[in-house]
Design a protein around this motif. Structure first.
Motif, PDB file in Angstrom:
ATOM      1  N   TYR A  36       0.862  -1.180   0.000  1.00 45.06           N
ATOM      2  CA  TYR A  36       0.000   0.000   0.000  1.00 45.06           C
ATOM      3  C   TYR A  36       0.898   1.229   0.000  1.00 45.06           C
ATOM      4  O   TYR A  36       1.810   1.320   0.814  1.00 45.06           O
ATOM      5  N   GLU A  54       0.790  -7.474  -5.215  1.00 43.54           N
ATOM      6  CA  GLU A  54      -0.223  -6.508  -5.639  1.00 43.54           C
ATOM      7  C   GLU A  54       0.091  -5.126  -5.059  1.00 43.54           C
ATOM      8  O   GLU A  54       0.490  -5.013  -3.906  1.00 43.54           O
ATOM      9  N   TYR A  56      -1.390  -1.358  -4.168  1.00 44.97           N
ATOM     10  CA  TYR A  56      -2.589  -0.547  -3.949  1.00 44.97           C
ATOM     11  C   TYR A  56      -2.124   0.886  -3.690  1.00 44.97           C
ATOM     12  O   TYR A  56      -1.522   1.162  -2.649  1.00 44.97           O
ATOM     13  N   TYR A  58      -3.062   4.687  -3.034  1.00 43.93           N
ATOM     14  CA  TYR A  58      -4.111   5.574  -2.542  1.00 43.93           C
ATOM     15  C   TYR A  58      -3.491   6.952  -2.327  1.00 43.93           C
ATOM     16  O   TYR A  58      -2.669   7.116  -1.432  1.00 43.93           O
ATOM     17  N   ILE A  73      -8.826   2.441   2.221  1.00 44.35           N
ATOM     18  CA  ILE A  73      -7.758   1.471   2.485  1.00 44.35           C
ATOM     19  C   ILE A  73      -8.292   0.311   3.320  1.00 44.35           C
ATOM     20  O   ILE A  73      -8.041  -0.862   3.014  1.00 44.35           O
ATOM     21  N   GLN A  75     -11.232  -0.857   3.509  1.00 42.74           N
ATOM     22  CA  GLN A  75     -12.107  -1.720   2.713  1.00 42.74           C
ATOM     23  C   GLN A  75     -11.282  -2.779   1.974  1.00 42.74           C
ATOM     24  O   GLN A  75     -11.634  -3.955   1.958  1.00 42.74           O
ATOM     25  N   GLN A  76     -10.174  -2.367   1.365  1.00 43.74           N
ATOM     26  CA  GLN A  76      -9.319  -3.319   0.655  1.00 43.74           C
ATOM     27  C   GLN A  76      -8.640  -4.277   1.626  1.00 43.74           C
ATOM     28  O   GLN A  76      -8.541  -5.481   1.373  1.00 43.74           O
ATOM     29  N   GLN A  79     -11.151  -6.833   2.596  1.00 46.07           N
ATOM     30  CA  GLN A  79     -11.400  -7.744   1.477  1.00 46.07           C
ATOM     31  C   GLN A  79     -10.297  -8.796   1.377  1.00 46.07           C
ATOM     32  O   GLN A  79     -10.557  -9.962   1.094  1.00 46.07           O
ATOM     33  N   ASP A  80      -9.044  -8.377   1.623  1.00 45.38           N
ATOM     34  CA  ASP A  80      -7.900  -9.286   1.543  1.00 45.38           C
ATOM     35  C   ASP A  80      -7.644 -10.037   2.848  1.00 45.38           C
ATOM     36  O   ASP A  80      -6.662 -10.772   2.948  1.00 45.38           O
TER      37      ASP A  80
END
Length: 188
Positions: A36, A54, A56, A58, A73, A75-76, A79-80
């Motif tokens: 991130y 991956e 991300y 922001y 952030i 939310q992701q 999800q992960d």
């Protein structure tokens, strides 16, 4: 496997080191779900791609508030199924939204012997202080700048003829050993 997210804003050397420790088996039972960043052009992004992690990105300017930025952030992360956040040169204060979601589950490494020399220019401050020792600190993240509970520290000398880059490298060498050790110990 414990799922972690690594946050970085710059060169990504600590991120790279953590990924190499995972690949070598020196850091076990850790899965990095993503890098991130608040700086999509930072060097850490290229390193993440090399490690097939991956990315991300922001950028705070795209959000109405810090709360909205951190909510996106979160939310992701949810999800992960991220369990821990590891800051590795993330140059932004963590706010209430992330702190509440990951209470006592955010780690940071800082290039000084906290509580001395908090913030961005810690190496220069230590070098200009006249002291003969500095080092690195791993700590839990709280609402302050480098004020969370200290977990571990390592020291190194400051030599009279040191320049900033030499001292930074000496501290980084300590960080590359200490941070993976603490991650393994705390997160497992």
């Amino acid at each position: 496997m414990v799922k972690i997210a690594i946050f970085a804003s710059g060169s990504g050397t600590n991120f790279d080191n953590i990924m190499k420790k995972i690949a070598s088996g020196a850091l076990k039972h850790i899965e990095v779900t993503g890098l991130y960043t608040d700086k999509p052009d930072a060097s850490c992004v290229a390193l993440a791609r090399e490690h097939q992690v991956e990315v991300y990105a922001y950028e705070p300017k795209h959000y109405a508030s810090k709360k909205a930025f951190e909510a996106a952030i979160c939310q992701q992360l949810k999800q992960d199924q991220v369990e821990w956040i590891v800051l590795a040169g993330f140059m932004r204060l963590i706010g209430e939204t992330l702190l509440q979601a990951y209470e006592n589950r955010i780690l940071n490494i800082h290039p000084s012997l906290l509580p001395k020399y908090k913030g961005k220019h810690a190496v220069e401050q230590a070098l200009n202080s006249g002291e003969t020792m500095t080092g690195t600190t791993v700590h839990f993240v709280d609402a302050g700048m480098d004020t969370g509970k200290v977990i571990a520290q390592r020291q190194c000398p400051i030599y009279p003829d040191d320049c900033v880059s030499e001292l930074e490298q000496r501290i980084k060498t300590l960080e590359y050993e200490l941070y993976p050790e603490v991650i393994q110990k705390i997160i497992q």
